[in-house]
Write an enzyme that holds these catalytic residues in place. Structure first.
Site: not given
Ligand code: GUN
Length: 295
Positions: A121, A54, A98
């Site tokens: 997200d 990422k 995460q």
């Protein structure tokens, strides 16, 4: 039948080129640099690979990035304090925590603490709800990547029988919601199957588009699909290591056998994987634009 291979690597590359252009323009015209922060707690090897990838993609596209790698014994309170600080940081438009988090941390509490405007997200209940009613600010990354794979591979979604295997909050439920919407690139008839589905093959054989996020290698075999099906394989199963220590991946679909019956199929690796990070970049750009009143 020779199946069309739906290359996430290629399609992600196209979208990244488009984004790179847009990011350069935002900087030039509005002095706006989208910023993403990643938060990783602990040392899960797969999570470390994802976070590294990422950050690398941010660098490649001109997105500002910050990385917080915290020890495995970080307390929930410490994590919530960091999120509060990041919620208020004007350089940061997107916050990515995460998953999975270590067991002593309540994942729900942490996801709820992220400002929905920075929830790139799309996991916050506000954003889940907005998607449900067809007014999303952010589409969750993996499901959005799947929709883009289908659209850009020229697959007709409208009116199609879509069968999804897996009902997770990250993939199964949101992709069902996305493809169900009364919108272009959607308007499908959707069925969700799961571990308690009585006759899985009955459903998968009816699918025009089969999306598999079961978390089990070869969960879908050739006898479970019809001729001409389009298959998107979301599975990432680590089935061993090469001599150099690199993970060997396979999907949830018996690719070699199913590709003989399919009209189109996405491979693993090189299918959904590269799309997820690309859609995260897209959401980060969107967050920056929304924050600046440009979207
Ligand atoms: N872990 C596995 N997939 C994801 C994802 O899409 N987002 C986050 N934050 N964690 C993950």
């Amino acid at each position: 039948m020779t199946a069309q291979i739906i290359s996430g690597t290629e399609i992600a590359k196209q979208i990244r080129e488009e984004l790179k252009q847009e990011i350069a323009e935002l900087k030039e015209k509005h002095n706006l640099i989208p910023g993403l922060v990643t938060v990783l707690v602990g040392e899960d090897p797969a999570s470390q690979v994802y976070v590294k990838s990422k950050v690398r993609t941010c660098d490649a596209l001109g997105v500002y990035s910050e990385r917080h790698d915290l020890p495995v014994d970080t307390s929930e309170e410490e994590l919530l304090t960091l999120i509060d600080k990041l919620n208020k940081d004007p350089r940061i438009h997107g916050i990515l925590v995460q998953l999975p988090l270590p067991k002593h941390i309540n994942e729900t509490r942490v996801l709820y603490a992220i400002d929905p405007k920075k929830d790139v997200d799309g996991f916050h209940p506000v954003n889940v709800g907005k998607l449900m009613i067809g007014e999303p600010d952010y589409l969750p990354c993996t499901p959005h990547g799947i929709q883009q794979l289908l659209i850009r591979a020229g697959v007709k979604i409208e009116g199609a029988e879509v069968v999804i295997v897996g009902r997770s909050n990250i993939v199964g439920k949101p992709i069902a919601n996305i493809l169900l919407q009364k919108k272009d690139g959607a308007n499908a008839t959707v069925t969700i199957c799961h571990t308690r589905t009585q006759d899985l093959a009955f459903h998968t054989k009816r699918a025009d588009i089969l999306i598999v996020a079961a978390g089990r290698p070869k969960a879908i075999t050739a006898d479970m699909v019809k001729e001409g099906v389009v298959v998107i394989d979301v599975g990432v199963n680590r089935i061993g290591k090469t001599e150099s220590g690199k993970a060997i991946l396979c999907g949830d679909v018996d690719f070699d056998a199913v590709k003989e019956k399919a009209k189109a199929i996405s491979p693993v690796p090189g299918g959904v994987g590269p799309m997820t990070i690309t859609m995260l970049m897209l959401n980060t750009v969107r967050a920056a634009k929304l924050g600046a009143g440009l979207a």
